[in-house]
Design an enzyme around this catalytic site. Structure first.
Site, PDB file in Angstrom:
ATOM      1  N   LEU A  19       0.820  -1.218   0.000  1.00 18.34           N
ATOM      2  CA  LEU A  19       0.000   0.000   0.000  1.00 18.34           C
ATOM      3  C   LEU A  19       0.854   1.268   0.000  1.00 18.34           C
ATOM      4  CD1 LEU A  19      -2.627  -1.242   2.618  1.00 18.34           C
ATOM      5  CD2 LEU A  19      -2.774  -1.332   0.111  1.00 18.34           C
TER       6      LEU A  19
ATOM      7  N   HIS B   3      -3.249   4.350  -2.505  1.00 19.74           N
ATOM      8  CA  HIS B   3      -4.250   3.528  -1.812  1.00 19.74           C
ATOM      9  C   HIS B   3      -4.823   4.290  -0.614  1.00 19.74           C
ATOM     10  CE1 HIS B   3      -1.555   0.268  -3.549  1.00 19.74           C
ATOM     11  NE2 HIS B   3      -2.727  -0.018  -4.073  1.00 19.74           N
TER      12      HIS B   3
ATOM     13  N   ASP C 132      -5.110   3.878 -13.044  1.00 25.19           N
ATOM     14  CA  ASP C 132      -5.553   2.770 -13.901  1.00 25.19           C
ATOM     15  C   ASP C 132      -6.915   3.146 -14.484  1.00 25.19           C
ATOM     16  OD1 ASP C 132      -3.369   1.031 -13.407  1.00 25.19           O
ATOM     17  OD2 ASP C 132      -4.187   0.630 -11.431  1.00 25.19           O
TER      18      ASP C 132
ATOM     19  N   VAL D 289      -2.464   9.974  -7.204  1.00 24.00           N
ATOM     20  CA  VAL D 289      -1.550  10.635  -6.251  1.00 24.00           C
ATOM     21  C   VAL D 289      -0.149  10.593  -6.862  1.00 24.00           C
ATOM     22  CG1 VAL D 289      -0.587  10.588  -3.921  1.00 24.00           C
ATOM     23  CG2 VAL D 289      -2.954   9.919  -4.293  1.00 24.00           C
TER      24      VAL D 289
ATOM     25  N   SER E 288       3.056   0.802  -6.896  1.00 22.99           N
ATOM     26  CA  SER E 288       3.834  -0.227  -6.187  1.00 22.99           C
ATOM     27  C   SER E 288       5.038  -0.640  -7.022  1.00 22.99           C
ATOM     28  CB  SER E 288       2.957  -1.454  -5.927  1.00 22.99           C
ATOM     29  OG  SER E 288       1.803  -1.074  -5.238  1.00 22.99           O
TER      30      SER E 288
HETATM   31  O1  PAF Z   1      -5.901  -2.262  -9.171  1.00 22.81           O
HETATM   32  C1  PAF Z   1      -5.619  -3.321  -8.568  1.00 22.81           C
HETATM   33  O2  PAF Z   1      -4.829  -3.323  -7.629  1.00 22.81           O
HETATM   34  C2  PAF Z   1      -6.240  -4.624  -9.016  1.00 22.81           C
HETATM   35  O3  PAF Z   1      -6.412  -4.645 -10.396  1.00 22.81           O
HETATM   36  C3  PAF Z   1      -7.565  -4.934  -8.302  1.00 22.81           C
HETATM   37  C4  PAF Z   1      -8.622  -3.887  -8.602  1.00 22.81           C
HETATM   38  C5  PAF Z   1      -7.340  -5.004  -6.807  1.00 22.81           C
HETATM   39  C6  PAF Z   1      -8.118  -6.286  -8.772  1.00 22.81           C
HETATM   40  O4  PAF Z   1      -7.239  -7.316  -8.474  1.00 22.81           O
END
Ligand code: PAF
Length: 292
Positions: A33, A37, A150, A176, A186
């Protein structure tokens, strides 16, 4: 914070929240994280009674030559981060529980995935929607939170929710960035020192593209070429794609006349970085509109 590993324990807890009439905010993650996140968790905390975070590195969404095995993991640190954001429940399922050997159905995305990362990572979004369908059923959220880094994932999940009638509101949350503009990810830990120094040019290239639109350019080809030239002259990275498409439909456009996404993916030696900007016809960044 409750740390729950089994599906049965999660079911019991979610049933109790539902009986109490609680609004549940859900933040699905693959762990490791970071501030991106944390922004999702903060937003979920603001808008709901209960916040559930899942951490599951989903094997279904990685291709055979991708980084599933070496994807960064740090459960102890992640627990502390979630706790510091006042998360109520952290769900940490195992691969065996999520995908028992007798699974016989996977979902297939048929639109919004033929461009950008979907085109280059065959099967990736099938894996994403399959795991999210399971996680949505398990957590029964009122709202779910996704980062716009994303942005294609946000568009695909928007379709999933609409097409499968999930009674869930999707909340897109802005990217961010580090102080120098690099989008938090990550995967940034894979960058060498020199690559890390060059990486802010990715966002700068997108902003240079958007500036062309602000200055009156409406032809996507000119903008894409400008962004490509910028990346090539400022980094040693290899361009995977630079695309300008309508958003969230992700269709090619001949002329910028509505909400669009300008998105890039660039390979460095051990990391493929993605970034994007979403803007309106005159180049302004406003709240992103979704809509199924
Ligand atoms: O964005 C992510 O980290 C992943 O694609 C998700 C949404 C947790 C699905 O595995």
């Amino acid at each position: 914070m409750d740390v729950v590993r089994s599906i049965q324990a999660l079911n019991e807890q979610v049933k109790a929240y539902k009986q109490q009439g609680k609004a549940i905010g859900f933040v699905p993650t693959m762990g490791f994280l970071h501030d991106g996140h944390q922004r999702l968790m903060k937003k979920a905390r603001e808008q709901n009674d209960i916040v559930i975070v899942s951490i599951f590195v989903n094997p279904l969404q990685f291709g055979p030559n991708e980084d599933y095995d070496r994807y960064p993991r740090d459960e102890e640190r992640d627990k502390k981060v979630a706790e510091s954001e006042n998360v109520n429940l952290l769900f940490l399922p195992t691969v065996e529980d999520m995908y028992p050997n007798d699974s016989s159905i996977n979902l297939q995305v048929v639109s919004r995935n033929e461009v950008l990362c979907g085109k280059r990572r065959p099967g990736h979004f099938d894996g994403v929607v399959t795991v999210l369908t399971k996680l949505f059923h398990l957590t029964q959220p009122t709202r779910c939170y996704f980062g716009l880094k994303d942005a294609q994932q946000v568009a695909v999940v928007d379709s999933l929710i609409h097409d499968f009638n999930f009674p869930i509101e999707i909340v897109p949350v802005s990217t961010v960035r580090e102080a120098d503009g690099l989008a938090k990810s990550s995967r940034n830990v894979y960058l060498s020192e020199q690559e890390r120094a060059e990486a802010p040019s990715l966002y700068q290239s997108l902003e240079a593209g958007r500036k062309l639109v602000i200055d009156g350019e409406r032809n996507p080809v000119t903008i894409v070429k400008g962004v490509e030239r910028f990346i090539q002259s400022h980094t040693h990275g290899k361009i995977d794609y630079v695309e300008l498409l309508s958003y969230p439909d992700l269709k090619p456009v001949d002329y910028i006349d509505g909400q669009v996404i300008l998105a890039i993916a660039v390979f460095f030696e051990h990391a493929r970085l993605i970034d994007n900007v979403i803007f309106q016809r005159e180049g302004s960044k406003t709240d992103v509109t979704l809509g199924g």
